[in-house]
Design a protein around this motif. Structure first.
Motif, PDB file in Angstrom:
ATOM      1  N   VAL A  63     -41.126  33.272   7.708  1.00 17.62           N
ATOM      2  CA  VAL A  63     -41.864  32.020   7.765  1.00 17.62           C
ATOM      3  C   VAL A  63     -41.973  31.517   6.329  1.00 17.62           C
ATOM      4  O   VAL A  63     -42.569  32.199   5.486  1.00 17.62           O
ATOM      5  CB  VAL A  63     -43.280  32.232   8.361  1.00 17.62           C
ATOM      6  CG1 VAL A  63     -44.083  30.940   8.322  1.00 17.62           C
ATOM      7  CG2 VAL A  63     -43.184  32.773   9.783  1.00 17.62           C
ATOM      8  N   PRO A  64     -41.383  30.366   6.022  1.00 17.91           N
ATOM      9  CA  PRO A  64     -41.435  29.865   4.644  1.00 17.91           C
ATOM     10  C   PRO A  64     -42.866  29.641   4.158  1.00 17.91           C
ATOM     11  O   PRO A  64     -43.743  29.239   4.924  1.00 17.91           O
ATOM     12  CB  PRO A  64     -40.675  28.535   4.713  1.00 17.91           C
ATOM     13  CG  PRO A  64     -39.847  28.627   5.939  1.00 17.91           C
ATOM     14  CD  PRO A  64     -40.617  29.487   6.899  1.00 17.91           C
ATOM     15  N   ALA A 100     -38.462  37.048  13.004  1.00 21.60           N
ATOM     16  CA  ALA A 100     -38.811  38.434  12.661  1.00 21.60           C
ATOM     17  C   ALA A 100     -40.218  38.558  12.081  1.00 21.60           C
ATOM     18  O   ALA A 100     -40.952  39.487  12.419  1.00 21.60           O
ATOM     19  CB  ALA A 100     -37.778  39.001  11.684  1.00 21.60           C
ATOM     20  N   GLN A 101     -40.611  37.638  11.222  1.00 23.17           N
ATOM     21  CA  GLN A 101     -41.938  37.730  10.610  1.00 23.17           C
ATOM     22  C   GLN A 101     -43.039  37.428  11.627  1.00 23.17           C
ATOM     23  O   GLN A 101     -44.091  38.064  11.609  1.00 23.17           O
ATOM     24  CB  GLN A 101     -42.043  36.796   9.404  1.00 23.17           C
ATOM     25  CG  GLN A 101     -43.290  37.038   8.583  1.00 23.17           C
ATOM     26  CD  GLN A 101     -43.289  36.261   7.275  1.00 23.17           C
ATOM     27  OE1 GLN A 101     -42.386  35.479   6.987  1.00 23.17           O
ATOM     28  NE2 GLN A 101     -44.323  36.471   6.488  1.00 23.17           N
ATOM     29  N   ILE A 102     -42.801  36.495  12.525  1.00 19.81           N
ATOM     30  CA  ILE A 102     -43.799  36.194  13.563  1.00 19.81           C
ATOM     31  C   ILE A 102     -43.893  37.347  14.567  1.00 19.81           C
ATOM     32  O   ILE A 102     -44.982  37.670  15.044  1.00 19.81           O
ATOM     33  CB  ILE A 102     -43.510  34.844  14.249  1.00 19.81           C
ATOM     34  CG1 ILE A 102     -43.752  33.703  13.242  1.00 19.81           C
ATOM     35  CG2 ILE A 102     -44.364  34.654  15.495  1.00 19.81           C
ATOM     36  CD1 ILE A 102     -43.445  32.322  13.758  1.00 19.81           C
ATOM     37  N   ILE A 103     -42.779  38.011  14.856  1.00 22.32           N
ATOM     38  CA  ILE A 103     -42.832  39.193  15.728  1.00 22.32           C
ATOM     39  C   ILE A 103     -43.701  40.262  15.077  1.00 22.32           C
ATOM     40  O   ILE A 103     -44.547  40.870  15.729  1.00 22.32           O
ATOM     41  CB  ILE A 103     -41.414  39.748  16.006  1.00 22.32           C
ATOM     42  CG1 ILE A 103     -40.628  38.781  16.895  1.00 22.32           C
ATOM     43  CG2 ILE A 103     -41.489  41.130  16.656  1.00 22.32           C
ATOM     44  CD1 ILE A 103     -39.153  39.128  17.026  1.00 22.32           C
ATOM     45  N   ALA A 104     -43.513  40.475  13.771  1.00 27.15           N
ATOM     46  CA  ALA A 104     -44.279  41.492  13.053  1.00 27.15           C
ATOM     47  C   ALA A 104     -45.734  41.082  12.853  1.00 27.15           C
ATOM     48  O   ALA A 104     -46.626  41.931  12.841  1.00 27.15           O
ATOM     49  CB  ALA A 104     -43.629  41.780  11.699  1.00 27.15           C
ATOM     50  N   GLU A 105     -45.970  39.772  12.702  1.00 21.58           N
ATOM     51  CA  GLU A 105     -47.317  39.255  12.450  1.00 21.58           C
ATOM     52  C   GLU A 105     -47.589  38.071  13.376  1.00 21.58           C
ATOM     53  O   GLU A 105     -47.613  36.917  12.942  1.00 21.58           O
ATOM     54  CB  GLU A 105     -47.443  38.804  10.997  1.00 21.58           C
ATOM     55  CG  GLU A 105     -47.109  39.861   9.965  1.00 21.58           C
ATOM     56  CD  GLU A 105     -46.958  39.271   8.581  1.00 21.58           C
ATOM     57  OE1 GLU A 105     -47.759  38.389   8.209  1.00 21.58           O
ATOM     58  OE2 GLU A 105     -46.028  39.680   7.878  1.00 21.58           O
ATOM     59  N   PRO A 106     -47.802  38.318  14.672  1.00 23.06           N
ATOM     60  CA  PRO A 106     -47.956  37.223  15.639  1.00 23.06           C
ATOM     61  C   PRO A 106     -49.157  36.322  15.367  1.00 23.06           C
ATOM     62  O   PRO A 106     -49.206  35.198  15.853  1.00 23.06           O
ATOM     63  CB  PRO A 106     -48.073  37.935  16.983  1.00 23.06           C
ATOM     64  CG  PRO A 106     -48.446  39.325  16.664  1.00 23.06           C
ATOM     65  CD  PRO A 106     -47.897  39.630  15.310  1.00 23.06           C
TER      66      PRO A 106
END
Length: 178
Positions: free
Chosen positions: A39-40, A66-72
């Motif tokens: 996420v920029p 990937a970042q949203i999956i790790a940090e929803p």
């Protein structure tokens, strides 16, 4: 058929805003595609700038970032700031794997995605899967299919999406096997 586009998020988005197609003809809604891996850092500022122009960002396939999956919770924060989101049909049916499927369903349950779309565009190996996705939605809650269809129609017409209570998603693991 209505012309539209996924807008790849970049730092110069606002400089080119007049050249972009919205989801609706009045451009009340703009479909934003984030990079797949992160996420920029400038996303929150971009969301603010778009909202100042009367444009609601609709985040495309957050369940595959990937970042949203790790940090929803990042998607929850975007929703709190007025963003909507669109889940991919093939994500709901498991084409992208179990982790993406579970994340997509979690986002639906938490009210963080409002519409489902094929995201098939011209990719040969990606089918539409809309019927199957709506079956999955129905299995989750019989009210979801009608809600998602109404939301899609409202987006195309530039009408308001009925607000639904959103919930903070549970913390996801970076690797679903761990």
């Amino acid at each position: 058929i209505f012309p539209g586009q996924e807008v790849h998020l970049n730092g110069q988005l606002m400089e080119n805003i007049d050249d972009l197609l919205g989801i609706d003809t009045s451009r009340h809604y703009l479909l934003l595609e984030l990079p797949h891996e992160m996420v920029p850092s400038y996303l929150d500022e971009m969301v603010f700038q778009l909202s100042c122009e009367g444009i609601t960002p609709v985040i495309a396939h957050p369940e595959r970032n990937a970042q949203i999956i790790a940090e929803p919770q990042r998607l929850y924060k975007l929703a709190e700031n007025g963003c909507l989101a669109q889940v991919t049909a093939t994500s709901l049916v498991g084409t992208f794997g179990e982790q993406v499927r579970r994340t997509a369903k979690e986002f639906v349950k938490c009210g963080l995605v409002q519409v489902v779309a094929s995201d098939a565009h011209t990719l040969k190996n990606r089918g539409f899967a809309m019927t199957k996705a709506y079956q999955v939605l129905n299995e989750m809650d019989y009210q979801y299919p009608e809600r998602f269809a109404t939301n899609a129609r409202n987006l195309l017409n530039g009408d308001k999406i009925k607000a639904r209570r959103i919930e903070v998603p549970r913390k996801q693991r970076k690797h679903w096997l761990s």
